[in-house]
Design an enzyme around this catalytic site. Sequence first.
Site, PDB file in Angstrom:
ATOM      1  N   GLU A  90      -8.456  91.775  11.074  1.00 50.69           N
ATOM      2  CA  GLU A  90      -8.162  92.526  12.313  1.00 50.69           C
ATOM      3  C   GLU A  90      -9.105  92.620  13.175  1.00 50.69           C
ATOM      4  OE1 GLU A  90     -10.105  96.767  11.563  1.00 50.69           O
ATOM      5  OE2 GLU A  90     -11.693  95.596  10.301  1.00 50.69           O
ATOM      6  N   LYS A 139      -6.994 102.924  18.578  1.00 46.78           N
ATOM      7  CA  LYS A 139      -7.331 102.203  17.707  1.00 46.78           C
ATOM      8  C   LYS A 139      -6.316 102.627  16.254  1.00 46.78           C
ATOM      9  CE  LYS A 139     -10.062 103.704  13.700  1.00 46.78           C
ATOM     10  NZ  LYS A 139     -11.119 104.860  13.360  1.00 46.78           N
ATOM     11  N   LYS A 174     -18.473 101.340   3.955  1.00 50.38           N
ATOM     12  CA  LYS A 174     -20.255 101.375   4.358  1.00 50.38           C
ATOM     13  C   LYS A 174     -20.851 102.576   3.714  1.00 50.38           C
ATOM     14  CE  LYS A 174     -20.771  99.023   8.466  1.00 50.38           C
ATOM     15  NZ  LYS A 174     -20.012  99.149   9.207  1.00 50.38           N
TER      16      LYS A 174
END
Length: 305
Positions: free
Chosen positions: A25, A88, A161
């Site tokens: 990515e 993004k 995360k």
Amino acid sequence: MTAPLKFSPEVRAALDAGRPVVALESTIITHGMPYPQNLDMARTVETTVREAGATPATIAVMDGLILIGLTDAELEQLAQTPQDQVMKVSRADLAVCVAQGRTGATTVAATMICAHLAGIRVFATGGIGGVHRGAEISFDISADLQELAQTPVTVVCAGAKAILDLPKTWETLETLGVPVIAYGQDDLPAFWSRQSGLPAPLRMDSAAEIAAAARMRERLGLPGGQLIANPIPHDAEIALAEITPVVEQALREADEQNITAKAVTPFLLQRIFELTDGRSLDSNIALVLNNARLAAEIAAEMERA
Ligand code: PSU
Ligand code: MN
């Protein structure tokens, strides 16, 4: 009409010859790490994939095309572009970004879509997006989860995360029918830490098993991909007890500064980087490389059958 894909010669040759290819990515480059470490990471991860016997295909949007494999100049350009000048790109943004000829960095969701269009079945990243803490108020749930439910790509990550609500993230994946497979251990890893304290729903110990499970999904007509949670190497990990207070401080600051939507993850990553004097970044790079190696092995197993 076919999708506007532009293959690098290296990736085109590998796909034509049936050699293993690993998608990578680009949001991690533009929004996940600071320059110049992001460029260094992007180059090293490509080298790691090659050394492990596969061809890397970094994916991004430029000049009205979806690039499957970037030249070194393109990689450098992307890594140097400030965050506010590159889109993004998740599932919702992909068509707009390409149609408007803008520059876009693909998230896990968008990279999966592009990889699938290109005929690539394995993808290595660092961490996936998930259910954010406080999602019961904000409704902030990454499109990565829904993508895993519908696009047949095996994604290798190091867990999610602790900036996310981990139990809610794993519960959501279960609801969506996404196999979450811990690699080589019983617990789910938690990105910077090997252990999350949460048992993994599934465990596998070899790339061959992972490839076989992907093939079986196809035979059974099950849509969607698989998520492999590969623990960070021992020597690079930050223990959960050490990173948790740092994450909590960054989350408090994001809340105080009213950071929302797409800006949340980049803000938290940057603050955690500052608060750990860069250690979180070293760990992040180590786990991406580790995932790239495993993804290359899985890609090779998939081509073998
Ligand atoms: N998690 C990380 N590092 C990252 C990202 C997630 O540890 O760089 C990036 C990935 O590209 C992921 C995206 O797909 O953030 C998720 O963004 P959102 O939560 O806005 O969907
Ligand atoms: Mn979000």
